[in-house]
Scaffold this motif. Structure first.
Motif, PDB file in Angstrom:
ATOM      1  N   THR A  71       0.783  -1.364   0.087  1.00 42.11           N
ATOM      2  CA  THR A  71      -0.016   0.036  -0.015  1.00 42.11           C
ATOM      3  C   THR A  71       0.922   1.317  -0.059  1.00 42.11           C
ATOM      4  OG1 THR A  71      -1.893  -0.996   1.181  1.00 42.11           O
ATOM      5  CG2 THR A  71      -1.734   1.458   1.240  1.00 42.11           C
ATOM      6  N   PHE A  72       1.876   1.300   0.758  1.00 34.51           N
ATOM      7  CA  PHE A  72       2.616   2.657   1.142  1.00 34.51           C
ATOM      8  C   PHE A  72       3.827   2.534   0.407  1.00 34.51           C
ATOM      9  CE2 PHE A  72      -0.189   2.079   4.870  1.00 34.51           C
ATOM     10  CZ  PHE A  72      -0.734   3.430   5.056  1.00 34.51           C
ATOM     11  N   LYS A  76       5.727   3.589  -5.633  1.00 27.95           N
ATOM     12  CA  LYS A  76       5.689   4.840  -5.190  1.00 27.95           C
ATOM     13  C   LYS A  76       6.866   5.639  -5.144  1.00 27.95           C
ATOM     14  CE  LYS A  76       1.377   3.429  -3.789  1.00 27.95           C
ATOM     15  NZ  LYS A  76       1.000   2.054  -3.997  1.00 27.95           N
ATOM     16  N   PHE A 261      -2.854  12.004   0.156  1.00 25.38           N
ATOM     17  CA  PHE A 261      -3.157  10.961   1.347  1.00 25.38           C
ATOM     18  C   PHE A 261      -4.573  10.567   1.167  1.00 25.38           C
ATOM     19  CE2 PHE A 261       0.777  12.739   3.447  1.00 25.38           C
ATOM     20  CZ  PHE A 261       1.425  11.822   3.322  1.00 25.38           C
ATOM     21  N   LEU A 265      -3.701   7.163  -1.485  1.00 32.63           N
ATOM     22  CA  LEU A 265      -4.031   6.121  -0.588  1.00 32.63           C
ATOM     23  C   LEU A 265      -5.000   5.112  -0.781  1.00 32.63           C
ATOM     24  CD1 LEU A 265      -3.234   7.309   3.436  1.00 32.63           C
ATOM     25  CD2 LEU A 265      -1.962   5.509   1.724  1.00 32.63           C
ATOM     26  N   LEU A 298       0.469   9.944  -4.269  1.00 31.53           N
ATOM     27  CA  LEU A 298       0.913   9.497  -3.005  1.00 31.53           C
ATOM     28  C   LEU A 298       2.229   9.984  -2.985  1.00 31.53           C
ATOM     29  CD1 LEU A 298       0.280   8.358  -0.321  1.00 31.53           C
ATOM     30  CD2 LEU A 298       0.380   5.988  -1.305  1.00 31.53           C
ATOM     31  N   TYR A 302       4.277  12.501  -0.402  1.00 38.03           N
ATOM     32  CA  TYR A 302       5.281  12.070   0.556  1.00 38.03           C
ATOM     33  C   TYR A 302       6.203  13.053   0.506  1.00 38.03           C
ATOM     34  CZ  TYR A 302       3.807   7.105   1.044  1.00 38.03           C
ATOM     35  OH  TYR A 302       3.078   6.254   1.266  1.00 38.03           O
TER      36      TYR A 302
END
Length: 419
Positions: A71-72, A76, A261, A265, A298, A302
């Motif tokens: 996911t994070f 990315k 976000f 996300l 995303l 960051y």
């Protein structure tokens, strides 16, 4: 070779340009950490990315760790690095203050150096190398360096959109054909790769060579278009001096955080669910298309967060923790693969497939923490990381400064592209 110098006292109050570049280096260090979190999952298991789960690990904790990483982190952080490559390209152009005819040979030598390093890295240490991709895409960046910022942004949006549309069409084709992965065949291939990676050096290299065709396919049809789009966004940002004054761009950074976000996300959750619960299906391909559109948001969130932190009340802490590693990204990137190869393959401990995802995440965290401390120590004595020094020597056909004088900082090093 001639000797390159150019240091200035660090005891004097640092000017705003150095402070801005330190914030960018902190962002680069953060991107390096995210890439490590993803790469270790591939280095530690031959099953990762095949569409079948490693039969040796199961349970709620395993699923939770895999979900967090997917996911994070996955898809990315290479976008952050690619954006910074394009942004740093504009710094290189500005720092040379030469005509394109004089700049081009140096940049082409840099790209050639990256390509050679990347090939060796892919064959010996990690097939999922990104250096060769950057070297090839760098040729396009050089050809388009005069493009207007607005045109660069529009071209990037087209690249993201076309790539996502291609995944949508592929998903529709798979759904209509009822296609899915042959789990028996994929599991057998992963098991054979695991055994090969635990063998001697020749066996490890043979396993890497066997994986390269699949890796090249992924790079060409997934990472390369997105990386080029991020290059162009970084080029546009550099031409606009978008990171020159973070306080000026505070409203934009806050908007990036809100949209990134939220929408970003959500896309990450869909991508993780499809990758872990329905791998190698039409749904996963569709999720990849969604991720192509949402992952940049995303990644931007960051970036906005790190830049705001690096220019806020805790700026010194953030920069001290991340910027040294960001100034030595090439050295640290290669070192990460070397350490993981010694841990997971027959070069050393041969632990591939033997450490659960939670343990892999801990290894990544510890390794980056060690690199952050080591980078700070090294840069207190040297203006460049070892790999950066070698690449710079080849790029400039000169003999760069090796040791830093006591109480000095090499500002010219701060203005260079770390890769």
């Amino acid at each position: 070779m001639t000797r390159a110098t150019g240091t200035t006292s660090a005891t004097a109050a640092p000017d705003s340009a150095v402070e801005r570049l330190a914030a960018v280096d902190a962002l680069r260090g953060f991107a390096l950490f995210g890439i490590l979190m993803v790469n270790t999952t591939y280095l530690a298991s031959a099953y990762h990315g095949t569409g079948v789960e490693d039969p040796g690990f199961d349970g709620p904790l395993v699923g939770a760790v895999r979900s967090v990483v997917a996911t994070f982190f996955e898809a990315k952080f290479f976008l952050l690095f690619s954006f910074l490559f394009g942004y740093s390209f504009t710094l290189q152009l500005a720092s040379t203050k030469r005509t394109q005819a004089r700049f081009a040979p140096r940049f082409l030598r840099r790209l050639a150096g990256l390509f050679v390093l990347g090939v060796a890295h892919a064959v010996v240490l990690f097939p999922g190398d990104i250096l060769t991709t950057y070297a090839i895409l760098g040729l396009i960046l050089l050809a388009l360096h005069r493009i207007r910022p607005r045109t660069a942004v529009r071209t990037a949006m087209v690249l993201f959109t076309v790539t996502a549309a291609a995944y949508l069409l592929l998903a529709l084709a798979l759904w209509s054909a009822g296609g899915s992965v042959n789990e028996v065949s994929a599991a057998a291939d992963a098991a054979r790769a695991t055994d090969a990676l635990r063998g001697d050096a020749a066996s490890v290299i043979a396993a890497h060579l066997a994986q390269l065709p699949d890796v090249v396919f992924i790079l060409v049809f997934f990472q390369a278009p997105a990386a080029l789009a991020a290059f162009l966004l970084g080029l546009a940002a550099g031409k606009h001096q978008a990171l020159a004054d973070i306080t000026r761009d505070g409203r934009l950074l806050r908007r990036l955080q809100i949209w990134g976000f939220s929408v970003g996300l959500c896309g990450g959750v869909v991508y993780a669910h499809a990758s872990l619960a329905h791998p190698a299906t039409a749904y996963q391909v569709l999720a990849l298309g969604i991720d192509v559109i949402t992952a940049p948001l995303l990644a931007a969130a960051y970036a906005a967060t790190i830049l705001r932190l690096a220019n806020g009340r805790r700026a010194r802490t953030v920069i001290a923790a991340l910027a040294p590693a960001g100034r030595m990204t090439l050295t640290n990137y290669l070192t990460q693969s070397l350490v993981c190869a010694l841990l997971f393959t027959g070069y050393g401990a041969g632990l591939v497939g033997r450490i659960p995802p939670a343990g892999i995440a801990v290894i990544a965290l510890v390794l980056f923490a060690v690199q952050a401390v080591a980078s700070r120590w090294w840069l207190s004595r040297h203006p460049y990381g070892p790999a950066e020094w070698g690449l710079r020597a080849w790029t400039t056909l000169s003999w760069p400064t090796w040791k830093a004088r006591a109480g000095t900082v090499n500002r010219s090093a701060l203005s260079r592209n770390r890769w």
